[in-house]
Design an enzyme around this catalytic site. Structure first.
Site, mmCIF file in Angstrom:
data_model
loop_
_atom_site.group_PDB
_atom_site.id
_atom_site.type_symbol
_atom_site.label_atom_id
_atom_site.label_comp_id
_atom_site.label_asym_id
_atom_site.label_seq_id
_atom_site.Cartn_x
_atom_site.Cartn_y
_atom_site.Cartn_z
ATOM 1 N N ALA A 1 25.680 59.087 4.069
ATOM 2 C CA ALA A 1 24.237 59.237 4.309
ATOM 3 C C ALA A 1 23.872 59.150 5.794
ATOM 4 O O ALA A 1 23.135 59.998 6.316
ATOM 5 C CB ALA A 1 23.473 58.189 3.504
ATOM 6 N N LYS B 1 35.543 59.182 -8.551
ATOM 7 C CA LYS B 1 36.154 58.891 -7.241
ATOM 8 C C LYS B 1 35.815 57.474 -6.779
ATOM 9 O O LYS B 1 36.585 56.854 -6.041
ATOM 10 C CB LYS B 1 35.741 59.948 -6.213
ATOM 11 C CG LYS B 1 34.248 60.166 -6.025
ATOM 12 C CD LYS B 1 33.623 59.272 -5.001
ATOM 13 C CE LYS B 1 32.139 59.516 -4.888
ATOM 14 N NZ LYS B 1 31.484 58.605 -3.932
#
Length: 463
Positions: free
Chosen positions: A236, A286
């Site tokens: 982010a 993941k």
């Protein structure tokens, strides 16, 4: 000189001030037309949840489209009352004073004094309060543009045209069940974009996965055609700092293509794909193996060899699991490995694994970690283990030539479950699992998956 260039570049994008060189107003007008918005009625976009990615997503939209105030309104909801601790307030003060553009902005807005008082311990800051000034509690080292923050959920969502789910998967159902009460009288159906990566396991009537978009659909009754998932290999803070990145928005063609066009920026390329649920599940998968990667790195003093051994085993397990979940798993290999790679490099789940292995965090501290937010990989470990332990999903063991639950062919997942969920083993068990002399060659696990008809449509609630 470099610092001056960085400040200049950031100012070009702050507070919606970017020049309209990329057809921004045209893209906004096109989406407004598709949603049937009349002149004078702004497109209302609301982020629900203010973690790192949710806050950055809202800030990206504000930077791009905030200048068109009569045509679009961008807001973000977060709960009120979350206090900023003294150590974080001190660090935040250092961040502010290290960035001339941020310092000048706060002084101009008459907002600087409260940060001085908080630094001295004379006042308590709150997460919703600092978010208005562009500081996300989970990412204070990356100041964002100022945001319109709403702490009343009903006020935030009741008339929203587009709702962005920035909540952890573990909170999505509860919040959207509350939202459904505020939408009972709605005449229009909103678009929902979910950023959440995580899953739940359900065992009845058959073992299957429940994803955040499915939670939203069941909680609100919003049709799946109006619910999209956005995910990709990105961090982010780096996206907000204009590092080149890409993502996929997945869902029905009616909305995914125009929304992809609306979100696309020169530094943030958004592709579109129809396979919503599978991409969503891969985003959760993941996170499972990222925790183990962090443990391995910490326990071996960042040994490149040990990390590569772990990577070989974890990727073979992920490939094995995708063959259970997808009819054409080869199409997922690239996106899954890319997302896994970036999470192992710099993601919060990998960081969490490192901190556990170093003893700087303990499982008793829970999964919501100050300054990082929710560690979604922990709940995903439990969900995938529970799901793949079901005898009804049995596969043939390559050596014993008898049916076994799929989890029996996933030793890393089994070990993470014993470390994180039952807590019967310490973090060192991850190295013992890698060094087990009876462990199969990762290549064999991939060959098993590729040579057998493993696909189980029911796992993703497919007919």
């Amino acid at each position: 000189m470099v610092g001056s260039i960085e400040v200049m570049n950031r100012n070009l994008y702050s507070n919606g001030g970017v020049q309209n060189g990329n057809g921004l107003e045209e893209k906004l007008d096109e989406l407004r037309r598709l949603l049937g918005k009349a002149d004078g009625d702004p497109l209302r976009i609301v982020g629900v949840g203010a973690g790192a990615w949710g806050s950055v997503f809202a800030a990206l939209l504000q930077d791009s489209y905030g200048q068109f105030r009569e045509k679009v309104q961008i807001r973000i909801w977060r709960r009120a009352g979350k206090a900023v601790d003294r150590a974080t307030a001190e660090h935040l003060f250092e961040v502010i004073n290290s960035r001339e553009d941020v310092l000048r902005r706060l002084i101009r807005r008459c907002a600087y004094l409260k940060y001085v008082e908080a630094r001295l311990g004379d006042r308590t800051l709150y997460a919703d309060e600092i978010l208005k000034d562009g500081f996300c509690l989970n990412m204070i080292e990356t100041p964002l543009c100022p945001l319109k923050v709403v702490t009343n959920l009903q006020e935030a969502v009741w008339d929203a045209d587009i709702v962005v789910n920035g909540l952890p998967s573990t909170e999505t159902r509860d919040v959207f069940e509350e939202i459904s009460h505020y939408w009972k009288e709605r005449l229009t159906v909103p678009i929902i974009i979910s950023l959440a990566k995580g899953i739940e396991a359900a065992l009845q009537p058959v073992p299957h996965i429940i994803t955040p978009t499915q939670m939203i659909n069941r909680a609100t009754g919003i049709p799946m055609d109006n619910i999209l998932y956005l995910g990709g290999p990105n961090i982010a803070s780096e996206i907000y700092n204009k590092e080149y990145a890409n993502a996929r928005i997945c869902g029905a063609e009616k909305w995914r293509k125009p929304v992809a066009k609306f979100l696309r920026q020169p530094h943030f390329v958004v592709w579109d794909n129809s396979d919503l649920v599978t991409h969503e599940v891969m985003g959760g998968l993941k996170n499972v193996y990222a925790i183990g990667a962090g443990m391995t790195a910490a326990l071996t003093n960042e040994s490149a060899t040990s990390k590569s051994v772990y990577f070989a085993h974890c990727t073979s397990e992920m490939i094995f699991i995708t063959h259970l979940l997808a009819e054409e798993p080869e199409k997922l290999a690239g996106p899954l490995l890319a997302d896994t790679y970036v999470t192992l490099l710099k993601g919060r789940n990998s960081w969490y694994g490192q901190m556990l292995a170093k003893g700087e965090l303990s499982r008793d501290m829970g999964e919501n970690i100050s300054g990082k937010g929710m560690i979604q990989g922990v709940s995903a470990v439990g969900a995938f283990y529970e799901l793949l332990s079901q005898s009804s999903l049995s596969v043939l063991h390559p050596e014993e030539n008898k049916p076994v639950a799929p989890v029996e062919l996933c030793p890393i997942l089994k070990t993470l479950y014993k470390i994180l969920i039952t807590r019967e083993q310490s973090s060192h068990a991850i190295l013992q699992a890698l060094r087990d002399e009876t462990l199969n060659d990762p290549r064999e696990r991939i060959e098993i998956a590729q040579s057998h008809a493993f696909y189980r449509p029911s796992l993703l609630s497919q007919p």
